[in-house]
Design an enzyme around this catalytic site. Structure first.
Site, PDB file in Angstrom:
ATOM      1  N   ASP A  65      46.824  36.918  22.863  1.00  9.17           N
ATOM      2  CA  ASP A  65      46.565  35.743  23.699  1.00  9.17           C
ATOM      3  C   ASP A  65      46.469  34.485  22.840  1.00  9.17           C
ATOM      4  O   ASP A  65      45.784  34.484  21.814  1.00  9.17           O
ATOM      5  CB  ASP A  65      45.257  35.904  24.465  1.00  9.17           C
ATOM      6  CG  ASP A  65      45.293  37.056  25.455  1.00  9.17           C
ATOM      7  OD1 ASP A  65      46.403  37.446  25.848  1.00  9.17           O
ATOM      8  OD2 ASP A  65      44.212  37.549  25.820  1.00  9.17           O
ATOM      9  N   ARG A  87      52.525  35.078  36.175  1.00 10.80           N
ATOM     10  CA  ARG A  87      51.116  34.763  35.897  1.00 10.80           C
ATOM     11  C   ARG A  87      50.883  33.286  35.590  1.00 10.80           C
ATOM     12  O   ARG A  87      50.530  32.904  34.479  1.00 10.80           O
ATOM     13  CB  ARG A  87      50.572  35.625  34.752  1.00 10.80           C
ATOM     14  CG  ARG A  87      50.691  37.119  35.002  1.00 10.80           C
ATOM     15  CD  ARG A  87      50.016  37.920  33.904  1.00 10.80           C
ATOM     16  NE  ARG A  87      50.142  39.365  34.153  1.00 10.80           N
ATOM     17  CZ  ARG A  87      49.615  40.315  33.397  1.00 10.80           C
ATOM     18  NH1 ARG A  87      48.903  39.978  32.334  1.00 10.80           N
ATOM     19  NH2 ARG A  87      49.786  41.587  33.687  1.00 10.80           N
ATOM     20  N   ASP A 102      44.047  33.497  29.005  1.00  7.41           N
ATOM     21  CA  ASP A 102      43.467  34.623  29.733  1.00  7.41           C
ATOM     22  C   ASP A 102      41.947  34.505  29.848  1.00  7.41           C
ATOM     23  O   ASP A 102      41.270  34.090  28.901  1.00  7.41           O
ATOM     24  CB  ASP A 102      43.791  35.943  29.032  1.00  7.41           C
ATOM     25  CG  ASP A 102      45.195  36.433  29.347  1.00  7.41           C
ATOM     26  OD1 ASP A 102      45.981  35.669  29.948  1.00  7.41           O
ATOM     27  OD2 ASP A 102      45.510  37.590  28.999  1.00  7.41           O
ATOM     28  N   ASP A 138      51.488  38.452  24.549  1.00  5.94           N
ATOM     29  CA  ASP A 138      50.772  38.726  25.796  1.00  5.94           C
ATOM     30  C   ASP A 138      50.582  37.415  26.552  1.00  5.94           C
ATOM     31  O   ASP A 138      51.531  36.679  26.765  1.00  5.94           O
ATOM     32  CB  ASP A 138      49.447  39.436  25.508  1.00  5.94           C
ATOM     33  CG  ASP A 138      48.860  40.094  26.748  1.00  5.94           C
ATOM     34  OD1 ASP A 138      49.561  40.191  27.772  1.00  5.94           O
ATOM     35  OD2 ASP A 138      47.698  40.522  26.706  1.00  5.94           O
TER      36      ASP A 138
END
Length: 524
Positions: free
Chosen positions: A161, A243, A194, A190
């Site tokens: 992340d 996302r 997040d 990734d």
């Protein structure tokens, strides 16, 4: 469920290299220009001021950032860390101290509070090195670039992340950042942004997220639903597979963002989440809003958005696109003030303001860029969970007799992590001898209903063996994130009558492990 699409990042990477080769000049941010105040949900729950009022130090390595944290008098002493240069694995080592908890190969903001990290001078680049925020509060990150952080391959950092938050994080403002990758999961990357395991009151503003398989998520699984109250505004998402964000439970306010080339899906509201989506501009994208890759549906309130060459999938058992007309499926009340730019000018406004090294320019609310507004000048030394308007006050005896119907009986309940042998349901069983305890000395316990109830009074009754353990607390309307009352000690708590589907009692300090025997709720 992202498909390999490595070819999408080749052109973007080539363009970046070409720009560097010709010596593209970037605006320079001097320390004196580091003004501005938090917006969105980061203004709630006591506000987000970072290291305002604290010492200012300069860092040109990751180790120097860690050293600045470790040299503070305490883990909550305010500090502003001005960063210039490239931060990478080679110059980022663990530093030890009583006011920090750092690690090699990652910028570790763990178990700390009241910190600002801001890029200055020629800019701050975190190269293949992520920023990890854990068990921390009141953090500001501005004017930085974080790029190519990997979870597989070499080198790895922060689980892949760019910026990751987890485990009881509160009040984070990330502003004028550039977060980028060079591919998706198959290439070792990734998420860019997040949040998981009880992360709340976060704002991402005036930032660029690009060239990644995953923009970011709120909640790591369909059961990780204690996250939320997150604002996304004036950001550019470009060349992202999915996302933008993925939202599991909680509330997100998503406005005035520019979306270009969302390749598979965009805003993915799942597992009971609520998203307020207004005045955004979606271009050359697919399935920009809905519930995707699950049968656990979420909801949205959409208005004022522009769809420019947007395509949609057909509905299915795990596909529920909002388009093509994007009708609202819920309503979301926002507890803070904000200005909306017209969706038609969002691409232009965002291109002028979003990303690192843009001089921290902001929208003026009328489709033009302006210099940032003044920063708060006072030091934030109190707990970031303190109410901005109400000082803690003692409450009455927990043994007072109630009047009216206890609406908790027959309702549902949940909360943050619980101690072994205790249960959320124990706070609504009419028996003060059974109880819920947090896994530590602080935590959340909530009462929830399938339809909204109007509440103006709650009673918190402590179980025997821990009477007087509860210290400071907040009562929160989970539907909006608004703090309804703050105070200290168990007993009767009154506040203005409020309609909501879930009320949270948040214990922010305690003298011992609390035991909440009953959490009673009343209309008056």
């Amino acid at each position: 469920m992202n498909r390999p699409v490595a070819w999408r990042w080749f052109a973007a990477a080539a363009a970046s290299v070409a720009a560097a080769a010709v010596g593209v000049a970037l605006p320079v941010l001097q320390a004196s220009a580091a003004t501005g105040a938090a917006t969105g949900y980061a203004t709630q729950n006591g506000g987000t001021t970072g290291g305002a009022g604290g010492q200012t130090v300069r860092a040109t390595t990751g180790t120097a950032i860690h050293t600045a944290l470790c040299n503070r008098a305490s883990s909550s002493t305010p500090i502003i860390i001005e960063v210039e240069g490239t931060i990478n694995h080679g110059n980022t080592a663990k530093v030890s101290g009583s006011s920090c908890n750092t690690a090699d190969g990652v910028i570790e903001l763990k178990q700390i509070s009241n910190v600002t990290i801001i890029g200055v001078g020629g800019g701050a680049i975190f190269d293949q090195l992520g920023i990890h925020i854990r068990e921390s509060r009141n953090i500001i990150i501005r004017n930085v670039t974080v790029r190519n952080v990997k979870k597989s391959g070499s080198p790895t950092s922060n689980g892949g992340d760019a910026i990751g938050m987890e485990t009881d994080v509160r009040n984070v403002w990330v502003d004028h950042a550039t977060l980028e990758a060079s591919g998706g999961e198959a290439e070792g990357f990734d998420g860019l942004f997040d949040m998981k395991d009880n992360t709340q009151y976060v704002t991402l503003s005036y930032s660029i997220l690009r060239n990644s398989g995953r923009g970011g998520l709120i909640g790591s699984s369909e059961t990780d639903t204690t996250n939320g109250f997150v604002t996304f505004h004036h950001n550019l998402y470009t060349n992202i597979d999915s996302r933008t964000p993925l939202l599991r439970g909680g509330i997100a306010h998503i406005y005035n963002n520019s979306y270009v080339s969302l390749n598979e899906s965009g805003i993915n509201s799942r597992a009971g989440a609520k998203a307020k989506v207004e005045n955004n501009y979606f271009k050359d994208s697919h399935d920009v809003l809905g519930t995707f890759y699950t049968s656990a549906a979420g909801t949205w309130q959409a208005s004022g958005n522009i769809l420019d060459n947007v395509t949609w999938s057909s509905p299915g058992s795990e596909t529920n696109p909002a388009g093509p007309s994007m009708p609202s499926t819920t309503t979301v009340s926002i507890p803070y003030s904000y200005q909306l730019d017209a969706a038609s000018c969002v691409p232009s406004t965002v291109s002028q303001t979003a990303g690192a090294n843009k001089g921290l320019l902001e929208s003026n609310g009328s489709c033009s860029a302006q210099s940032p507004t003044a920063s708060p000048t006072s030091s934030k030394t109190a707990s970031p969970t303190a109410s901005p308007t109400t000082s803690p006050t003692p409450t009455s005896s927990p043994t007072s007799s109630p009047s009216g119907t206890n609406l908790s009986i027959g309702a549902g309940s949940d909360g943050s992590s619980k101690a072994d042998g205790t249960s959320y349901g124990n706070v609504r069983d009419g028996d003060v001898a059974t109880y819920w305890s947090p896994s530590g000395t602080t935590g959340d316990i909530a009462i929830k209903w399938s339809t909204a109830k109007t509440i103006s009074r709650i009673i918190i009754r402590e179980s025997s063996g821990a009477v007087g353990a509860i210290g400071s607390w907040q009562v929160i309307n989970n539907d909006t994130g608004a703090v309804l009352k703050s105070g200290s000690g168990a007993g009767t708590i009154t506040f203005s009558a409020t309609s909501m589907t879930k009320v949270v009692f948040r214990i922010t300090s305690a003298s011992a492990t609390p035991r909440v025997g009953e959490f009673e709720t009343y209309a008056s």
